[in-house]
Scaffold this motif. Structure first.
Motif, PDB file in Angstrom:
ATOM      1  N   UNK A 164      42.275  35.021  43.907  1.00 22.89           N
ATOM      2  CA  UNK A 164      41.403  35.888  44.678  1.00 22.89           C
ATOM      3  C   UNK A 164      41.015  35.164  45.961  1.00 22.89           C
ATOM      4  N   UNK A 165      41.060  35.889  47.083  1.00 26.91           N
ATOM      5  CA  UNK A 165      40.696  35.304  48.375  1.00 26.91           C
ATOM      6  C   UNK A 165      39.414  35.976  48.857  1.00 26.91           C
ATOM      7  N   UNK A 166      38.424  35.143  49.151  1.00 26.40           N
ATOM      8  CA  UNK A 166      37.137  35.626  49.641  1.00 26.40           C
ATOM      9  C   UNK A 166      36.929  35.008  51.022  1.00 26.40           C
ATOM     10  N   UNK A 210      33.378  38.580  51.465  1.00 29.20           N
ATOM     11  CA  UNK A 210      34.133  39.800  51.206  1.00 29.20           C
ATOM     12  C   UNK A 210      35.475  39.443  50.585  1.00 29.20           C
ATOM     13  N   UNK A 211      35.828  40.117  49.462  1.00 24.92           N
ATOM     14  CA  UNK A 211      37.153  39.939  48.881  1.00 24.92           C
ATOM     15  C   UNK A 211      38.166  40.631  49.776  1.00 24.92           C
ATOM     16  N   UNK A 212      39.199  39.909  50.138  1.00 20.97           N
ATOM     17  CA  UNK A 212      40.222  40.527  50.978  1.00 20.97           C
ATOM     18  C   UNK A 212      41.575  40.589  50.291  1.00 20.97           C
ATOM     19  N   UNK A 213      41.751  39.804  49.247  1.00 23.06           N
ATOM     20  CA  UNK A 213      43.028  39.841  48.533  1.00 23.06           C
ATOM     21  C   UNK A 213      42.819  39.302  47.126  1.00 23.06           C
ATOM     22  N   UNK A 214      43.551  39.874  46.203  1.00 19.60           N
ATOM     23  CA  UNK A 214      43.530  39.362  44.836  1.00 19.60           C
ATOM     24  C   UNK A 214      44.813  39.772  44.155  1.00 19.60           C
ATOM     25  N   UNK A 215      45.143  39.042  43.106  1.00 21.04           N
ATOM     26  CA  UNK A 215      46.371  39.360  42.391  1.00 21.04           C
ATOM     27  C   UNK A 215      46.399  38.713  41.037  1.00 21.04           C
ATOM     28  N   UNK A 216      47.337  39.159  40.242  1.00 23.58           N
ATOM     29  CA  UNK A 216      47.586  38.628  38.903  1.00 23.58           C
ATOM     30  C   UNK A 216      49.093  38.474  38.765  1.00 23.58           C
ATOM     31  N   UNK A 217      49.521  37.547  37.913  1.00 23.91           N
ATOM     32  CA  UNK A 217      50.954  37.341  37.734  1.00 23.91           C
ATOM     33  C   UNK A 217      51.638  38.607  37.236  1.00 23.91           C
ATOM     34  N   UNK A 218      50.924  39.422  36.492  1.00 19.18           N
ATOM     35  CA  UNK A 218      51.430  40.715  36.051  1.00 19.18           C
ATOM     36  C   UNK A 218      50.947  41.747  37.074  1.00 19.18           C
ATOM     37  N   UNK A 219      51.867  42.317  37.829  1.00 22.18           N
ATOM     38  CA  UNK A 219      51.483  43.246  38.894  1.00 22.18           C
ATOM     39  C   UNK A 219      50.607  44.391  38.385  1.00 22.18           C
ATOM     40  N   UNK A 220      50.812  44.813  37.139  1.00 25.26           N
ATOM     41  CA  UNK A 220      49.976  45.881  36.579  1.00 25.26           C
ATOM     42  C   UNK A 220      48.524  45.432  36.474  1.00 25.26           C
TER      43      UNK A 220
END
Length: 124
Positions: free
Chosen positions: A92-94, A103-113
Motif C-alpha cells: 500500500x502506498x500512502x 491519502x492512499x494512492x495505490x494498493x495491491x495484493x499478490x492475488x489480483x482478486x
C-alpha cells in the motif's frame, strides 16, 4: 590423534601381535575445518550476489515504471504490482498531500482478486 591397530595372525589364524600406530592429525583437522569454513563463506557470498543482482534488477524495473508516465497514481499502482510478491503479499502506498493529509494512492495484493478488497482501504 588417530590410532590404528592392525592385528597380526600366524598361519593358524591366532593373533600373535598388534602393532599400534598413532598419528597426530591436528593439522589435517585444522585444514578440514578451514575448508568447510571457506565453502560456507563461498555459499553465503553467492547468495548475497544473487540477492544484490535481483535487487538491482528490481530497482531498474521500478525506475522504468516511474519514468514511464506523468500520472503518478497510475505509475504508483504499476509499481505496487511490480513489488508484489517480492516485498510481501500486500503493498500500500500512502502519500501526504499539500495540506498535510495522508491519502492512499495505490494498493495491491499478490492475488489480483484480493487487490479489489484493498481498494476499500483508500476509500475507493
Amino acid at each position: 590423534m588417530a590410532i590404528t591397530v592392525s592385528p597380526i595372525a600366524d598361519r593358524g589364524g591366532r593373533i600373535t601381535g598388534a602393532p599400534i600406530i598413532a598419528r597426530d592429525i591436528t593439522e589435517r583437522r585444522r585444514i578440514e575445518r578451514a575448508r568447510a569454513d571457506l565453502v560456507e563463506r563461498q555459499r553465503l557470498a553467492g547468495e548475497a550476489a544473487i540477492a544484490a543482482r535481483d535487487g538491482l534488477a528490481f530497482l531498474a524495473e521500478v525506475g522504468a515504471i516511474l519514468s514511464s508516465s506523468l500520472d503518478y497514481e497510475e505509475t504508483l499502482d504499476r509499481g505496487v504490482h511490480l513489488a508484489l510478491p517480492r516485498l510481501g503479499d500486500y503493498c500500500s502506498v500512502v502519500v501526504q498531500d499539500e495540506h498535510g493529509q495522508l491519502r492512499h494512492v495505490a494498493c495491491g495484493h499478490v492475488d489480483r482478486a484480493e487487490s479489489r478488497r484493498c481498494g476499500s482501504w483508500r476509500g475507493c
